[in-house]
Design an enzyme around this catalytic site. Sequence first.
Site, PDB file in Angstrom:
ATOM      1  N   SER A 125       0.839  -1.205   0.000  1.00 55.44           N
ATOM      2  CA  SER A 125       0.000   0.000   0.000  1.00 55.44           C
ATOM      3  C   SER A 125       0.873   1.254   0.000  1.00 55.44           C
ATOM      4  O   SER A 125       1.975   1.235   0.546  1.00 55.44           O
ATOM      5  CB  SER A 125      -0.892  -0.010   1.248  1.00 55.44           C
ATOM      6  OG  SER A 125      -1.456   1.267   1.465  1.00 55.44           O
ATOM      7  N   TYR A 150      -1.977  -0.907  10.378  1.00 57.71           N
ATOM      8  CA  TYR A 150      -2.253  -1.457   9.040  1.00 57.71           C
ATOM      9  C   TYR A 150      -1.066  -1.163   8.112  1.00 57.71           C
ATOM     10  O   TYR A 150      -0.468  -2.059   7.532  1.00 57.71           O
ATOM     11  CB  TYR A 150      -3.545  -0.868   8.449  1.00 57.71           C
ATOM     12  CG  TYR A 150      -3.600  -1.053   6.956  1.00 57.71           C
ATOM     13  CD1 TYR A 150      -3.304   0.007   6.103  1.00 57.71           C
ATOM     14  CD2 TYR A 150      -3.879  -2.289   6.399  1.00 57.71           C
ATOM     15  CE1 TYR A 150      -3.288  -0.165   4.739  1.00 57.71           C
ATOM     16  CE2 TYR A 150      -3.871  -2.475   5.030  1.00 57.71           C
ATOM     17  CZ  TYR A 150      -3.572  -1.403   4.202  1.00 57.71           C
ATOM     18  OH  TYR A 150      -3.553  -1.579   2.839  1.00 57.71           O
ATOM     19  N   LYS A 154       2.084  -3.713   6.472  1.00 58.86           N
ATOM     20  CA  LYS A 154       2.497  -3.815   5.065  1.00 58.86           C
ATOM     21  C   LYS A 154       4.009  -3.553   4.949  1.00 58.86           C
ATOM     22  O   LYS A 154       4.725  -4.215   4.204  1.00 58.86           O
ATOM     23  CB  LYS A 154       1.723  -2.810   4.204  1.00 58.86           C
ATOM     24  CG  LYS A 154       0.249  -3.108   4.076  1.00 58.86           C
ATOM     25  CD  LYS A 154       0.013  -4.448   3.391  1.00 58.86           C
ATOM     26  CE  LYS A 154      -1.463  -4.762   3.196  1.00 58.86           C
ATOM     27  NZ  LYS A 154      -1.659  -6.062   2.544  1.00 58.86           N
ATOM     28  N   LEU A 201     -13.575   6.887   1.350  1.00 59.46           N
ATOM     29  CA  LEU A 201     -14.389   7.961   0.771  1.00 59.46           C
ATOM     30  C   LEU A 201     -15.419   7.488  -0.245  1.00 59.46           C
ATOM     31  O   LEU A 201     -16.619   7.770  -0.108  1.00 59.46           O
ATOM     32  CB  LEU A 201     -13.477   8.996   0.104  1.00 59.46           C
ATOM     33  CG  LEU A 201     -14.206  10.204  -0.525  1.00 59.46           C
ATOM     34  CD1 LEU A 201     -14.867  11.053   0.551  1.00 59.46           C
ATOM     35  CD2 LEU A 201     -13.240  11.046  -1.361  1.00 59.46           C
TER      36      LEU A 201
HETATM   37  C1  WQD Z   1      -9.453   9.473   1.138  1.00 57.33           C
HETATM   38  C2  WQD Z   1      -9.685  10.962   1.404  1.00 57.33           C
HETATM   39  C3  WQD Z   1      -9.926  11.488   3.754  1.00 57.33           C
HETATM   40  C4  WQD Z   1     -13.700   9.266   4.262  1.00 57.33           C
HETATM   41  C5  WQD Z   1      -6.768   4.353   2.982  1.00 57.33           C
HETATM   42  C6  WQD Z   1      -5.614   3.462   3.351  1.00 57.33           C
HETATM   43  C7  WQD Z   1      -4.971   2.932   2.101  1.00 57.33           C
HETATM   44  C8  WQD Z   1      -6.014   2.212   1.294  1.00 57.33           C
HETATM   45  C9  WQD Z   1      -7.117   3.177   0.925  1.00 57.33           C
HETATM   46  C10 WQD Z   1      -6.188  -0.128   1.761  1.00 57.33           C
HETATM   47  C11 WQD Z   1      -8.899  11.482   2.619  1.00 57.33           C
HETATM   48  C12 WQD Z   1     -11.218  11.769   2.990  1.00 57.33           C
HETATM   49  C13 WQD Z   1     -12.553   9.819   3.712  1.00 57.33           C
HETATM   50  C14 WQD Z   1     -14.726  10.124   4.740  1.00 57.33           C
HETATM   51  C15 WQD Z   1     -13.419  12.033   4.070  1.00 57.33           C
HETATM   52  N1  WQD Z   1      -6.538   1.128   2.024  1.00 57.33           N
HETATM   53  N2  WQD Z   1     -12.419  11.171   3.618  1.00 57.33           N
HETATM   54  N3  WQD Z   1     -14.542  11.499   4.626  1.00 57.33           N
HETATM   55  O1  WQD Z   1      -7.118   7.191   3.944  1.00 57.33           O
HETATM   56  O2  WQD Z   1      -6.332   7.845   1.589  1.00 57.33           O
HETATM   57  O3  WQD Z   1      -6.290   5.460   2.275  1.00 57.33           O
HETATM   58  O4  WQD Z   1      -7.678   3.647   2.153  1.00 57.33           O
HETATM   59  O5  WQD Z   1      -5.511  -0.538   0.867  1.00 57.33           O
HETATM   60  O6  WQD Z   1      -3.939   2.054   2.449  1.00 57.33           O
HETATM   61  O7  WQD Z   1      -4.635   4.238   4.015  1.00 57.33           O
HETATM   62  O8  WQD Z   1      -8.463   6.575   1.880  1.00 57.33           O
HETATM   63  O9  WQD Z   1     -10.829   6.813   1.245  1.00 57.33           O
HETATM   64  O10 WQD Z   1     -10.221   6.732   3.723  1.00 57.33           O
HETATM   65  O11 WQD Z   1      -9.668   8.768   2.369  1.00 57.33           O
HETATM   66  O12 WQD Z   1     -13.271  13.265   3.979  1.00 57.33           O
HETATM   67  O13 WQD Z   1     -15.782   9.697   5.267  1.00 57.33           O
HETATM   68  O14 WQD Z   1     -11.060  11.162   1.722  1.00 57.33           O
HETATM   69  O15 WQD Z   1      -9.661  12.489   4.705  1.00 57.33           O
HETATM   70  O16 WQD Z   1      -8.499  12.822   2.331  1.00 57.33           O
HETATM   71  P1  WQD Z   1      -7.016   6.880   2.492  1.00 57.33           P
HETATM   72  P2  WQD Z   1      -9.875   7.166   2.341  1.00 57.33           P
END
Ligand code: WQD
Length: 337
Positions: A125, A150, A154, A201
């Site tokens: 990741s 997590y 990795k 997200l």
């Molecule tokens: C993306 C953006 C949040 C949810 C993680 C893991 C990564 C991979 C993908 C496994 C950020 C914003 C999110 C919400 C929001 N996982 N957000 N409101 O954190 O970049 O990556 O998931 O393989 O390893 O680290 O992904 O989708 O959680 O967040 O504003 O309800 O959306 O702050 O900027 P992230 P995410």
Amino acid sequence: MKNIFITGCCGYIGSHTSVELLNEGYEVIGLDNFSNSKPRVLDAIYEITGKKIKFYEGDMLDKNLLKKIFTENKIDAVIDFAAFKSVGDSVNMPIEYYINNVSSVLTLLNVMKEQDVKKIIFSSSATVYGESKIIPITEKCSIGGTTNPYGTSKLFVEKILQDLYKADNTWGICIFRYFNPVGAHQSGLIGEEPNGVPANLMPFISKVATKELKELKVFGNDYNTKDGTGVRDYIHIVDLAKAHVKGIEKLKKDSSGMFIYNLGTGKGYSVLEMINAFEKVNNVKINYKIVERRPGDVAICYADASLAKKELGWSALLGLENMCKDAYNFTQKNINN
Ligand code: WQD
């Protein structure tokens, strides 16, 4: 090299990769314990491809089961997806995450060594880069400084694989560092279906669009980015899956080696840009509220994806519109599933 063993074959990335491998004429032997996936995914894979996976239900920590799988099948290479992947959960359950994400890989590698199967693709990741000072991120950027168990799990497995290759360079090891996988197969039969309320997200936005969830919380708009919200490299899951077919071809061509690739699009989009794109392509309104930052989030993270293009002949082809359309299509077809 025809028979590929996929751990976590019913999961989000595992199921999409199984489809692409089957479509390319590979045989897939699969293992899943359904801890974060559903048995009906096997039927969906059959419906999409017309082919069956040779499936085993169970856990990667079960050495006897792994030995049985390797003795009953002539396995040529392994793709290891099986892992817990919630950043938030990992902070509260570090021991479970290290057992499931690290000890299980050690069990797998041990059985592979005993069975003389030495080709593996490992699903890592972009989290292993921590908060990178260099953007876009290349494979040469330093790894470490992970902010949650997590990501650290990795990182640990990457180090284990480096040590394994140093000890025995007849292994063929491909490490894929995923950025943000999103979307779903265009059939809407397989996609991202996290247990409970989505942490990520895109699945959250999709459930606001289907009114399964009321409102999206946008975690902070005071980052040093174009509109203050977090910027990420979102990559369509089908593009990501196709990269694994290229990874298998690479291990076929270069029978041994240590290969590390970023899997991203090379483009960064903010949270507000994602919301706007989703609303436009799906003709829906996404209710959201700006709230405080989420601990552990980085401001900007997107890939320099040129190495995979150069060495694998792979690059992401599907854009934001497809990601948003396919994500919504899947969610609509699987409401309250
Ligand atoms: C993306 C953006 C949040 C949810 C993680 C893991 C990564 C991979 C993908 C496994 C950020 C914003 C999110 C919400 C929001 N996982 N957000 N409101 O954190 O970049 O990556 O998931 O393989 O390893 O680290 O992904 O989708 O959680 O967040 O504003 O309800 O959306 O702050 O900027 P992230 P995410």
